[in-house]
Design a protein around this motif. Structure first.
Motif, PDB file in Angstrom:
ATOM      1  N   UNK A 232      19.804  -3.377   0.642  1.00 23.44           N
ATOM      2  CA  UNK A 232      20.495  -4.039   1.610  1.00 23.44           C
ATOM      3  C   UNK A 232      21.832  -4.200   1.058  1.00 23.44           C
ATOM      4  N   UNK A 233      22.101  -5.056  -0.046  1.00 21.52           N
ATOM      5  CA  UNK A 233      23.172  -5.542  -0.450  1.00 21.52           C
ATOM      6  C   UNK A 233      24.290  -4.716  -1.159  1.00 21.52           C
ATOM      7  N   UNK A 234      25.559  -4.960  -0.801  1.00 20.77           N
ATOM      8  CA  UNK A 234      26.710  -3.954  -1.783  1.00 20.77           C
ATOM      9  C   UNK A 234      27.018  -4.546  -2.745  1.00 20.77           C
ATOM     10  N   UNK A 235      26.512  -5.750  -3.325  1.00 21.07           N
ATOM     11  CA  UNK A 235      26.974  -6.316  -4.765  1.00 21.07           C
ATOM     12  C   UNK A 235      25.910  -7.194  -5.005  1.00 21.07           C
TER      13      UNK A 235
ATOM     14  N   UNK B 258      18.331   3.552  -8.271  1.00 26.64           N
ATOM     15  CA  UNK B 258      18.582   4.449  -7.223  1.00 26.64           C
ATOM     16  C   UNK B 258      18.524   3.869  -5.752  1.00 26.64           C
ATOM     17  N   UNK B 259      17.480   2.809  -5.782  1.00 23.57           N
ATOM     18  CA  UNK B 259      17.394   1.948  -4.522  1.00 23.57           C
ATOM     19  C   UNK B 259      18.786   1.384  -4.333  1.00 23.57           C
ATOM     20  N   UNK B 260      19.223   0.895  -5.011  1.00 20.50           N
ATOM     21  CA  UNK B 260      20.445   0.153  -5.089  1.00 20.50           C
ATOM     22  C   UNK B 260      21.541   1.068  -4.425  1.00 20.50           C
ATOM     23  N   UNK B 261      21.641   2.342  -4.933  1.00 21.28           N
ATOM     24  CA  UNK B 261      22.492   3.535  -4.546  1.00 21.28           C
ATOM     25  C   UNK B 261      23.945   3.417  -4.788  1.00 21.28           C
TER      26      UNK B 261
ATOM     27  N   UNK C 176      23.845   3.801 -17.205  1.00 23.07           N
ATOM     28  CA  UNK C 176      24.799   4.617 -17.668  1.00 23.07           C
ATOM     29  C   UNK C 176      25.070   5.767 -16.790  1.00 23.07           C
ATOM     30  N   UNK C 177      23.871   6.214 -16.185  1.00 27.07           N
ATOM     31  CA  UNK C 177      23.675   7.476 -15.240  1.00 27.07           C
ATOM     32  C   UNK C 177      24.155   6.781 -13.633  1.00 27.07           C
ATOM     33  N   UNK C 178      23.744   5.564 -13.549  1.00 21.74           N
ATOM     34  CA  UNK C 178      24.169   5.127 -12.214  1.00 21.74           C
ATOM     35  C   UNK C 178      25.670   4.785 -12.099  1.00 21.74           C
ATOM     36  N   UNK C 179      26.162   4.199 -13.180  1.00 16.28           N
ATOM     37  CA  UNK C 179      27.725   3.638 -12.937  1.00 16.28           C
ATOM     38  C   UNK C 179      28.676   4.757 -12.897  1.00 16.28           C
ATOM     39  N   UNK C 180      28.193   5.951 -13.331  1.00 11.56           N
ATOM     40  CA  UNK C 180      28.903   7.190 -13.449  1.00 11.56           C
ATOM     41  C   UNK C 180      29.084   8.042 -11.738  1.00 11.56           C
ATOM     42  N   UNK C 181      28.320   7.441 -10.996  1.00 14.87           N
ATOM     43  CA  UNK C 181      28.260   7.914  -9.576  1.00 14.87           C
ATOM     44  C   UNK C 181      29.425   7.317  -8.834  1.00 14.87           C
ATOM     45  N   UNK C 182      29.759   8.229  -7.848  1.00 16.92           N
ATOM     46  CA  UNK C 182      31.184   7.827  -7.189  1.00 16.92           C
ATOM     47  C   UNK C 182      30.921   6.501  -6.346  1.00 16.92           C
TER      48      UNK C 182
END
Length: 301
Positions: A195-198, A216-219, A239-245
């Motif tokens: 649900x949350x953006x932050x 992954x759920x956070x998106x 480290x993997x997540x933060x590289x996503x756009x």
């Protein structure tokens, strides 16, 4: 009121001069104050020596081995938070089983943490320092913010954000009906992340509820904020997540302490050296609480 044979501030506890003077009244020998951090267990043991009272910050571990090697210890004063035995940097259970009193403090640096989070969030939303979350500047108004850990700091952050019109959610081990009445909505962790953006973490050290599945759920297109002691997530997954756009992360000096240099060098990681909760007011509160604890012990024993 009893006196200890000697009191040692075993590392940089940051106690103010007034507090050190009050410690001296409780010590037969001159209080020994170290202003750096020991680099090994042997150095910690050497610093403590025959002292009956030890004051320690969260930076230095006093484990079973160290406590065993210093049999004169009667009192350990933690110049840091003591939420529970598991997250403490002191072997609390072992110490207490061996007749040693251990006292920690709470609620001394929370206002500065809330101020830091709101300040950094506003700057990122509006691009005031270069990086900007979205193409157009954004307000806090209607921003879906999730607070993970609604303790003292989490509640203070919520109290500060409500007047801005942020859409607030929380996840905690226990429900907080009084805060739900104020408009802070409870969600389980999975739903909060979706649900949350932050999200902002306010958890004790060693709590790590977030792994690759949860991130992954956070998106993507999201903001992660950590001012907790230690990492509340798996670093490899982060480290993997933060590289996503579109993903950004904000850390203060405490929150980033356990991150590798490689992770800290990733773009969109905003990491400050300073501890968010440290201020003149924090120093005064910390010093007073540490002294109150040890004075109470001396009066009661």
């Amino acid at each position: 009121m009893i006196q200890f044979n000697k009191i040692v501030c075993v590392d940089n506890t940051k106690l103010n001069d007034t507090a050190v003077s009050e410690l001296q009244a409780l010590s037969e020998a001159k209080v020994k104050v170290y202003t750096d951090y020991p680099e090994s267990k042997d150095e910690v043991i050497e610093r403590i020596g025959e002292a009956e009272a030890v004051i320690v910050s969260w930076h230095t571990e006093l484990d079973k081995e160290i406590i065993e090697a210093c049999p004169r210890i009667k009192y350990i004063g933690m110049a840091c938070s003591l939420y529970d035995d598991e997250s403490a940097n002191v072997a609390v259970k072992y110490a207490r089983e061996n007749g040693i009193t251990v006292k920690g403090i709470r609620d001394y640096g929370d206002p500065g943490v809330a101020e830091f989070i709101i300040s950094e969030l506003i700057q990122l939303l509006n691009g005031y320092k270069g990086m900007q979350w979205k193409e157009m500047p954004q307000e806090l108004t209607d921003l879906k913010i999730g607070i993970i850990g609604l303790g003292v700091t989490g509640k203070l952050l919520a109290r500060c954000l409500l007047p801005f019109g942020a859409d607030l959610y929380y996840y905690s081990n226990t429900r907080k009906p009084d805060w739900e009445d104020k408009g802070v909505k409870y969600l389980n962790l999975k739903d909060l992340l979706k649900t949350c953006e932050a999200i902002s973490f306010h958890l004790p050290k060693n709590a790590q509820p977030i792994g690759e599945k949860e991130l992954s759920q956070f998106g993507n297109g999201k903001i992660l904020i950590n001012t907790s002691l230690g990492l509340p997530f798996d670093e490899k997954a982060f480290s993997k997540w933060i590289r996503n756009e579109g993903n950004f992360a904000i850390f203060d000096g405490d929150g980033k302490k356990e991150l590798s240099k490689e992770t800290l060098g990733i773009s969109n990681v905003i990491a400050l050296d300073a501890s968010a909760g440290w201020s003149a007011q924090t120093l005064k509160r910390l010093s007073k609480k540490v002294i109150d604890n040890i004075q109470t012990y001396c009066k009661e024993n």
